[in-house]
Write a protein that holds these residues in place. Structure first.
Motif, mmCIF file in Angstrom:
data_model
loop_
_atom_site.group_PDB
_atom_site.id
_atom_site.type_symbol
_atom_site.label_atom_id
_atom_site.label_comp_id
_atom_site.label_asym_id
_atom_site.label_seq_id
_atom_site.Cartn_x
_atom_site.Cartn_y
_atom_site.Cartn_z
ATOM 1 N N UNK A 78 6.705 2.130 -12.910
ATOM 2 C CA UNK A 78 6.768 2.291 -11.315
ATOM 3 C C UNK A 78 6.170 3.639 -10.969
ATOM 4 N N UNK A 79 6.194 4.872 -11.828
ATOM 5 C CA UNK A 79 5.642 5.921 -11.514
ATOM 6 C C UNK A 79 4.043 5.839 -11.711
ATOM 7 N N UNK A 80 3.721 4.937 -12.717
ATOM 8 C CA UNK A 80 2.365 5.168 -12.802
ATOM 9 C C UNK A 80 1.793 4.180 -11.718
ATOM 10 N N UNK A 81 2.336 3.126 -11.120
ATOM 11 C CA UNK A 81 2.069 2.401 -10.260
ATOM 12 C C UNK A 81 1.979 2.998 -8.819
ATOM 13 N N UNK A 86 -1.582 6.267 -5.060
ATOM 14 C CA UNK A 86 -1.890 7.448 -4.314
ATOM 15 C C UNK A 86 -3.327 7.659 -4.590
ATOM 16 N N UNK A 87 -3.816 7.335 -5.949
ATOM 17 C CA UNK A 87 -5.378 7.645 -6.217
ATOM 18 C C UNK A 87 -6.276 6.592 -5.300
ATOM 19 N N UNK A 88 -5.857 5.432 -5.226
ATOM 20 C CA UNK A 88 -6.531 4.555 -4.080
ATOM 21 C C UNK A 88 -6.661 5.122 -2.802
ATOM 22 N N UNK A 89 -5.349 5.742 -2.416
ATOM 23 C CA UNK A 89 -5.384 6.435 -0.837
ATOM 24 C C UNK A 89 -6.349 7.399 -1.034
ATOM 25 N N UNK A 90 -6.430 8.333 -1.980
ATOM 26 C CA UNK A 90 -7.198 9.581 -1.880
ATOM 27 C C UNK A 90 -8.592 9.079 -2.078
ATOM 28 N N UNK A 120 -7.901 -2.236 -10.535
ATOM 29 C CA UNK A 120 -7.721 -2.924 -11.686
ATOM 30 C C UNK A 120 -6.204 -2.496 -12.744
ATOM 31 N N UNK A 121 -5.973 -1.315 -12.854
ATOM 32 C CA UNK A 121 -4.880 -0.915 -13.308
ATOM 33 C C UNK A 121 -3.483 -1.106 -12.801
ATOM 34 N N UNK A 122 -3.482 -1.306 -11.502
ATOM 35 C CA UNK A 122 -2.466 -1.836 -10.830
ATOM 36 C C UNK A 122 -2.199 -3.136 -11.033
ATOM 37 N N UNK A 123 -2.889 -4.180 -11.370
ATOM 38 C CA UNK A 123 -2.658 -5.426 -11.584
ATOM 39 C C UNK A 123 -1.813 -5.623 -12.864
#
Length: 123
Positions: A78-81, A86-90, A120-123
């Protein structure tokens, strides 16, 4: 609302640690949480007592919670997700700034790659 949160927690933990339970425990948790069967329905289908089903489910829940307490795989996931989101937002913010301030093709291409990798890593 606590019941819904606990149900979601157990379902998530079952995804992470379910293979470490017995087949019966996995089945009972699946019937109870995923298929929304009552203890009585499970007992009737399995040919055991309602109390036997309840005991098996409670024991399995305890085992899942204990595994998570010791290993923290679900918590780290969950922390990584959240971090990837956040990375996507930035990346979106950088892209927007780039469009307003100068339109560097290299910056645009790089933010697109960063966003695609994080998604891709979120999936």
């Amino acid at each position: 609302m606590v019941t819904v949160a606990k149900n979601l927690e157990i379902i998530m933990l079952l995804d992470f640690y379910g293979d470490m339970l017995t087949e019966k425990q996995r089945d009972f948790l699946g019937y109870y949480y995923n298929d929304d069967l009552s203890l009585s329905e499970i007992a009737e289908n399995e040919g055991i007592t309602r109390q036997g089903v309840r005991d098996s489910i409670k024991r399995a829940e305890s085992q899942l919670l204990e595994m998570e307490e010791k290993l923290s795989f679900a918590k780290r996931f969950e922390e990584m997700r959240r971090g990837l989101n956040k990375i996507i937002q930035y990346a979106d913010e950088i892209s927007e700034c780039n469009m307003r301030c100068g339109l560097s093709r290299e910056i645009n291409d790089t933010t697109v790659k960063i966003k695609a990798m994080a998604q891709a890593l979120c999936e």
